[in-house]
Design an enzyme around this catalytic site. Structure first.
Site, PDB file in Angstrom:
ATOM      1  N   ASP A 119      32.680   2.955  52.320  1.00  0.00           N
ATOM      2  CA  ASP A 119      33.988   3.003  51.672  1.00  0.00           C
ATOM      3  C   ASP A 119      34.195   1.690  50.916  1.00  0.00           C
ATOM      4  O   ASP A 119      33.487   0.703  51.158  1.00  0.00           O
ATOM      5  CB  ASP A 119      35.110   3.220  52.715  1.00  0.00           C
ATOM      6  CG  ASP A 119      36.320   3.931  52.106  1.00  0.00           C
ATOM      7  OD1 ASP A 119      36.388   4.064  50.866  1.00  0.00           O
ATOM      8  OD2 ASP A 119      37.204   4.344  52.874  1.00  0.00           O
ATOM      9  N   ASP A 120      35.172   1.724  49.988  1.00  0.00           N
ATOM     10  CA  ASP A 120      35.428   0.501  49.226  1.00  0.00           C
ATOM     11  C   ASP A 120      36.050  -0.576  50.107  1.00  0.00           C
ATOM     12  O   ASP A 120      35.713  -1.743  50.001  1.00  0.00           O
ATOM     13  CB  ASP A 120      36.293   0.775  47.973  1.00  0.00           C
ATOM     14  CG  ASP A 120      37.556   1.584  48.263  1.00  0.00           C
ATOM     15  OD1 ASP A 120      37.784   1.977  49.429  1.00  0.00           O
ATOM     16  OD2 ASP A 120      38.321   1.836  47.313  1.00  0.00           O
TER      17      ASP A 120
ATOM     18  N   ASP B  25      41.537  -1.183  55.429  1.00  0.00           N
ATOM     19  CA  ASP B  25      42.810  -1.914  55.379  1.00  0.00           C
ATOM     20  C   ASP B  25      43.444  -1.881  56.767  1.00  0.00           C
ATOM     21  O   ASP B  25      43.188  -2.754  57.603  1.00  0.00           O
ATOM     22  CB  ASP B  25      43.703  -1.270  54.298  1.00  0.00           C
ATOM     23  CG  ASP B  25      44.986  -2.019  54.044  1.00  0.00           C
ATOM     24  OD1 ASP B  25      45.575  -2.544  55.007  1.00  0.00           O
ATOM     25  OD2 ASP B  25      45.447  -2.086  52.884  1.00  0.00           O
TER      26      ASP B  25
END
Ligand SMILES: O=P(O)(O)OC[C@H]1O[C@H](OP(=O)(O)OP(=O)(O)O)[C@H](O)[C@@H]1O
Ligand code: HPA
Ligand SMILES: [Mg+2]
Length: 165
Positions: free
Chosen positions: A97-98, A101
């Protein structure tokens, strides 16, 4: 006035994204071999493509999760899980995934593929314990602006910004 949830902004250029995704590939190559990649859409698609190219992985599938409307987090929606893929419990597979968070997306995908290796380019402190490998950490109150979400535009001179602030 209530404090803005994201009071720092971290724009990322395409070059930076490419360099960091390649750095992630360097970290991952010795942890393999990898049977394939599961990209978490949509943000994971770009780093997954770069990592697949560097590690010469051609088996790529997706898990489709959506949990943010711009900067507002809502209930995560799984639009597509791992059904139909041959990833099994994730053993020998990479999840890309980028960023991580709050870690909510990571928790959902880890449940689907408990033995997979979870890797992201960026990580914030709350989600950091949920990833196995990442490259760059930013603070929790920073919003990362990815290159596919931004465009070049006029920027105020610093002196003007200061006068307005
Ligand atoms: O750790 P979390 O708090 O769950 O946040 C991280 C996730 O949020 C973003 O995806 P988003 O749901 O916005 O969808 P997108 O990738 O399609 O932009 C990002 O690409 C991660 O997948
Ligand atoms: O900081 C962020 N930037 C872009 N997308 C995100 N999704 C969750 N956090 C972020
Ligand atoms: Mg995403």
């Amino acid at each position: 006035m209530a404090e803005a949830p994201f009071n720092k902004h971290f724009p990322v250029s395409w070059e930076e994204m490419h360099r960091n995704a390649k750095a992630l590939a360097w970290r991952l190559i010795d942890k393999g071999p990898w049977k394939g990649i599961i990209a978490i859409t949509r943000g994971g698609l770009v780093p997954a493509a770069i990592i697949a190219r560097e590690l010469e992985i051609r088996m790529i599938d997706t898990v489709c999760v959506s949990s943010y409307d711009h900067q507002n987090q809502r209930e995560a929606m799984v639009l597509k899980g791992t059904e139909g893929s041959n990833a099994g419990d994730g053993e020998g597979w990479l999840i890309i995934d980028d960023l991580v968070d709050t870690g909510k997306t990571a928790v959902i995908v880890r449940k689907m593929l408990p033995k997979a290796h979870f890797a992201t380019v960026y990580a914030k402190p709350a989600g950091r314990p949920l990833v196995d490998t990442f490259i760059t950490e930013v603070s929790q109150d920073t919003w990362i602006h990815f290159p596919w979400d931004i465009e070049l535009q006029f920027s105020q001179p610093i002196a003007k910004q200061r006068n307005n602030g």
